[in-house]
Design a protein around this motif. Structure first.
Motif, short mmCIF file in Angstrom:
data_model
loop_
_atom_site.label_atom_id
_atom_site.label_comp_id
_atom_site.label_asym_id
_atom_site.label_seq_id
_atom_site.Cartn_x
_atom_site.Cartn_y
_atom_site.Cartn_z
N LEU A 230 0.84 -1.08 -0.09
CA LEU A 230 0.06 -0.16 -0.08
C LEU A 230 0.92 1.46 0.29
O LEU A 230 1.77 1.85 0.78
CB LEU A 230 -1.19 0.11 1.08
N VAL A 231 0.92 2.09 -1.29
CA VAL A 231 1.38 2.94 -0.64
C VAL A 231 0.53 4.78 -0.77
O VAL A 231 -0.15 4.88 -1.57
CB VAL A 231 2.38 3.25 -2.29
N VAL A 232 0.75 5.54 0.35
CA VAL A 232 -0.16 6.26 0.76
C VAL A 232 0.94 7.92 0.74
O VAL A 232 1.80 7.51 0.93
CB VAL A 232 -0.42 6.13 2.26
N THR A 233 -0.24 9.00 0.36
CA THR A 233 1.03 9.85 1.01
C THR A 233 -0.54 11.37 1.50
O THR A 233 -1.45 10.89 0.87
CB THR A 233 0.74 10.32 -0.94
N ALA A 234 -0.32 11.71 1.83
CA ALA A 234 -1.35 12.80 2.77
C ALA A 234 -1.75 14.01 1.57
O ALA A 234 -2.77 14.20 1.20
CB ALA A 234 -1.00 13.67 4.29
N LEU A 235 -1.16 14.24 0.22
CA LEU A 235 -1.07 15.72 -0.20
C LEU A 235 0.02 15.14 -1.16
O LEU A 235 1.00 15.25 -1.98
CB LEU A 235 -0.63 16.56 0.75
N ALA A 236 -1.05 15.06 -2.83
CA ALA A 236 -0.44 15.13 -4.11
C ALA A 236 -0.80 15.83 -4.77
O ALA A 236 -1.91 16.47 -4.89
CB ALA A 236 -0.23 14.10 -4.72
N GLY A 237 -0.04 16.81 -5.71
CA GLY A 237 -0.27 17.52 -6.42
C GLY A 237 -0.43 16.96 -7.71
O GLY A 237 -1.06 16.54 -7.99
N ASP A 238 1.05 17.06 -9.03
CA ASP A 238 0.30 16.24 -10.13
C ASP A 238 1.21 14.68 -10.15
O ASP A 238 1.40 13.73 -10.39
CB ASP A 238 0.80 16.78 -11.78
N GLY A 239 1.50 14.19 -8.55
CA GLY A 239 1.95 12.94 -8.37
C GLY A 239 3.42 12.74 -8.73
O GLY A 239 3.87 11.28 -8.72
N GLY A 240 4.23 13.66 -8.67
CA GLY A 240 5.74 12.87 -8.82
C GLY A 240 6.45 12.32 -7.97
O GLY A 240 6.74 11.53 -8.80
N GLN A 241 6.23 12.30 -6.89
CA GLN A 241 6.73 11.17 -5.91
C GLN A 241 6.60 9.71 -6.07
O GLN A 241 6.82 8.71 -5.90
CB GLN A 241 6.23 12.23 -4.86
N LEU A 242 4.56 10.00 -6.28
CA LEU A 242 4.17 8.45 -6.57
C LEU A 242 4.73 8.05 -7.44
O LEU A 242 4.40 7.05 -7.77
CB LEU A 242 3.10 9.09 -6.93
N ARG A 243 4.65 8.61 -8.61
CA ARG A 243 5.53 8.27 -10.41
C ARG A 243 6.76 7.87 -10.34
O ARG A 243 7.36 6.58 -9.78
CB ARG A 243 5.22 9.06 -11.08
N GLU A 244 7.65 8.37 -9.14
CA GLU A 244 9.00 7.91 -8.95
C GLU A 244 8.76 6.20 -8.05
O GLU A 244 9.45 5.48 -8.17
CB GLU A 244 9.28 9.02 -7.13
N ILE A 245 7.81 6.20 -6.72
CA ILE A 245 7.50 4.66 -5.95
C ILE A 245 7.08 4.08 -6.74
O ILE A 245 7.89 2.74 -6.55
CB ILE A 245 6.65 5.43 -4.54
N SER A 246 6.53 4.25 -7.81
CA SER A 246 5.90 3.89 -8.81
C SER A 246 6.69 2.84 -9.55
O SER A 246 6.89 1.77 -9.85
CB SER A 246 4.70 4.06 -9.61
N ARG A 247 7.89 3.78 -10.49
CA ARG A 247 8.66 3.01 -10.67
C ARG A 247 9.70 2.17 -10.08
O ARG A 247 10.62 1.05 -10.71
CB ARG A 247 9.57 4.52 -11.41
N ASP A 248 10.03 2.38 -9.00
CA ASP A 248 11.12 2.06 -8.10
C ASP A 248 10.50 0.66 -7.68
O ASP A 248 10.90 -0.44 -7.47
CB ASP A 248 11.26 2.99 -6.24
N LEU A 249 9.09 0.25 -7.42
CA LEU A 249 8.75 -0.97 -6.82
C LEU A 249 8.65 -1.46 -8.29
O LEU A 249 8.88 -2.89 -8.23
CB LEU A 249 7.55 -0.58 -6.76
#
Length: 730
Positions: free
Chosen positions: A439-458
């Motif tokens: 489960l990947v969680v973030t409290a606040l996201a803009g266009d999701g740059g950090q989520l993209r990085e995590i997804s790529r790492d996974l």
């Protein structure tokens, strides 16, 4: 110097999908080592995610020189290191190709793995995607506005107007297109060319570039589209026909079927499709976006007859849009209640986690049983897979708190058992080796740059079939489209199932241009500080003091808005449409950032409105502006300032409409006339908008406004007078 773009390809040896960053270098000039690596860094930064490999393409002599630059150990190691994270090489290969008249030749491969080259590339297919990039970034395709269709010179009626002349906006792009034209031709066609027919002189430079590349001195003859196409016949000497654009393939078909031109010698630069066409097609729009096919279907719409090649968004006066209830953002009220007063920091003050560059937010602490907690509990029970035993959070305190709460709720839902929680900065292959679900969680996201990085790492660390769910507390993307792209990126994988995705609130906040209103004000302050002005009706000492006052006011408002004439801050009164009753009886406590968020998100809702007449979105046929009535409807000074700051410059350009320009002129004259009263409290904001060029009227109207305003305040030095003088100096 270079043209770069991102492409997706498939390794011909392993059949694996790969992300490619392709850079084409124009070999008209020499490129130094510093320039070479600078272009590589710029290209790499243009990627949302790290590519699997990079492809460098140049002429025979230049590619050898670039290889010499690449062999510099220090610079090469520095650049290769940019593709490494947690000791994993994300960029696995660097391919050098020489583009010669006879075709592409592989020059060199640099692999970061010990086993040698891992990818076998279809470089021709990768290069063809460069054309897709050019079509998308250079506005080659114009779509008719709602209720309208284009009637083309051929008689074809549809909603598309293709401007092939817009394909290239730089010399490297021009060179790239010329070489791709050559790549379309068989050797028998290229040999000893004597004449090239083109349907419009607007593509002359593409054809000339192609001929230069193969060393041909063939003459170029324009037959002016459908006017003279029936008059030409196949010459006895070797020839080529290049057609700029088509939506039906009609011109190429006529030349082939009726006039017996050899289809091997027919090339169309841009067409709706490459299927069922006479000759070859350089760019097929249906391969770029399948939705283009539906735009060839017509109903009972008003026809716009195309004459010639030119088509401007100012073909008719701009349409004015008035903000109102239909533009209320869906989740604005919920977002304002959630963050409340304490969640907003000052404007333009970076704070983590940050929702936008202008606005920084901090989500409140999660409390057992509150609205957010109830949503989180339901989402864990209904949407999150029970196999998940690992939670990854973005690297901030708010997301850590959300991850810990999600861990407790997930353990309760599973009936016990521990759920590991870890920051995204600490994950690696070994840590995730035993994970059964993430489960990947973030409290606040803009266009999701950090989520993209995590997804790529996974993707690198765990099996793609491992269950995965992305959970976002609040999303503040620039647009609905940006959020949809993020969701698509996170959900899709190699299996037929999709990863989970949840978000409680999603509030598009509008585009974040690097050239925004605050940057424009900063540049204006620099100009005011060094500019020496003279005005025939204002004393020199007053001019100097006013410019200094303007500089001070601009610096003082760097993290907010320009003050009233008396130096006090702009204020909001009760009754703001988009606040509803969220801050009832607390209006004086509301921070400036909350007001700007409301207005900016409302304007973005207007841009994405589904009702054509209420949509604040231009087309190739029609520009659009904020109606002057908005400044009367939202008459609090701080709301007027928000409108000016949140608008795009094009949305404040009234210069193409005499009627709208006159309305704004009359409004501005009253504002500057009453600068010391509440009606004109935002006078400095309007003056600054004129001085930066963001607000534009017809020249005669703007001159009249500035002349009257300067005469009204010229008796004593003031920041307002300084701003008006700067606007008058444009």
């Amino acid at each position: 110097m270079s043209f770069f773009y991102n492409a997706k390809s498939v390794c011909q040896r392993t059949n694996l999908g790969i992300d490619v960053s392709c850079i084409f270098f124009d070999d008209r000039r020499e490129i130094s080592s510093v320039e070479f690596f600078s272009e590589l860094e710029t290209a790499l930064k243009s990627n949302d995610t790290m590519p699997d490999c990079m492809v460098f393409v140049a002429g025979q002599n230049l590619i050898s020189a670039l290889k010499v630059h690449w062999d510099s150990p220090t610079q090469q190691d520095t650049f290769v290191t940019r593709g490494i994270r947690n000791q994993i090489h994300y960029i696995k290969e660097f391919h050098f190709y020489s583009w010669e008249a006879t075709g592409l030749v592989e020059h060199h491969i640099h692999s970061t793995s010990q086993g040698g080259s891992r990818f076998t590339l279809n470089v021709g297919e990768i290069l063809s995607q460069g054309l897709k990039s050019l079509v998308e970034r250079n506005d080659v395709v114009q779509v008719a506005p709602a209720g309208h269709v284009f009637r083309h010179p051929s008689g074809t009626v549809n909603k598309l107007f293709i401007q092939a002349r817009e394909l290239a906006k730089s010399e490297p792009q021009l060179c790239f297109i010329g070489r791709l034209i050559v790549a379309q031709l068989e050797n028998s066609v290229k040999d000893e060319l004597c004449i090239v027919f083109i349907d419009t002189m607007s593509i002359y430079h593409y054809v000339h570039e192609a001929l230069s590349f193969i060393g041909s001195s063939a003459r170029i003859h324009s037959f002016h589209s459908y006017d003279d196409v029936k008059k030409i016949t196949p010459p006895t000497e070797p020839y080529l026909v290049v057609i700029s654009a088509s939506t039906s393939g009609g011109m190429a078909r006529q030349l082939h079927k009726n006039q017996r031109f050899d289809p091997r010698r027919l090339v169309t630069l841009v067409d709706m499709s490459s299927q069922g066409r006479s000759g070859s097609v350089l760019v097929a729009l249906d391969k770029i976006d399948s939705q283009f096919r539906t735009l060839t279907e017509t109903g009972v719409e008003t026809e716009i007859e195309l004459v010639g090649e030119h088509f401007s968004s100012k073909a008719k006066p701009p349409r004015a849009v008035t903000l109102g209830i239909p533009h209320t953002p869906k989740h604005l009220k919920a977002a304002l209640k959630f963050f409340d007063v304490a969640g907003f920091s000052a404007l333009n003050v970076p704070k983590q986690p940050s929702g936008t560059r202008v606005i920084s937010l901090t989500p409140p602490l999660i409390q057992d049983g509150d609205v957010f907690d109830r949503w989180l509990r339901d989402e864990i029970r209904w949407s999150v897979s029970s196999s998940i035993d690992f939670i990854v959070h973005t690297n901030d305190d708010c997301s850590l708190a959300l991850a810990n709460r999600a861990s407790v709720l997930l353990a309760e839902a599973r009936g016990g058992g521990s759920i590991a929680v870890l920051s995204s900065a600490l994950i690696n292959h070994d840590v995730l080796a035993l994970a059964k679900g993430i489960l990947v969680v973030t409290a606040l996201a803009g266009d999701g740059g950090q989520l993209r990085e995590i997804s790529r790492d996974l993707r690198e660390y765990v099996d793609p079939l491992l269950p995965r769910h992305f959970l976002v507390g609040t999303g503040l993307p620039q647009s609905e489209e940006a959020w949809d792209r993020l969701k698509q990126f996170l959900e899709r994988n190699t299996s037929h199932r999709r990863y989970g995705f949840s978000a409680r609130l999603v509030l598009p906040t509008g585009p974040e241009s690097s050239d925004d209103a605050w940057r424009a004000m900063h540049r204006l302050a620099e100009k005011a500080d060094i500019t020496e002005l003279e005005h025939v009706s204002v004393a020199a000492s007053i001019v100097t003091d006013s410019l200094q006052a303007a500089t001070g006011a601009l610096h003082a408002g760097a993290n907010g808005y320009l003050a009233k004439f008396d130096g006090s801050a702009l204020r909001l009164s009760e009754g703001f449409l988009f606040f509803d009753d969220v801050f009832k009886d607390r209006i004086q406590e509301v921070p400036e950032a909350a007001i700007f968020l409301a207005m900016s998100s409302a304007m973005q809702a207007a841009r994405e409105c589904k009702i054509p007449g209420n949509q604040l979105k231009p087309t190739g046929y029609e520009s659009v502006v904020i109606s002057p009535e908005c400044f009367l409807r939202f008459n609090d000074s701080i709301l007027q300032a928000c409108l000016l700051r949140a608008s795009l410059p094009s949305e404040l350009d009234y210069s193409a409409s005499p009627h709208l320009s006159k309305l704004m002129k009359e409004f501005l004259i009253k504002v500057f006339d009453r600068y010391s009263h509440s009606y004109g409290a935002a006078a400095s904001e309007f003056a600054a908008a004129l001085a930066t060029g963001r607000l534009k009227l017809k020249k005669s109207d703007q001159d009249e406004v500035l002349s009257k305003a300067i005469d009204h305040v010229k008796a004593a030095p003031s920041a307002l007078l300084g701003l008006l003088l700067l606007a008058n100096d444009l």
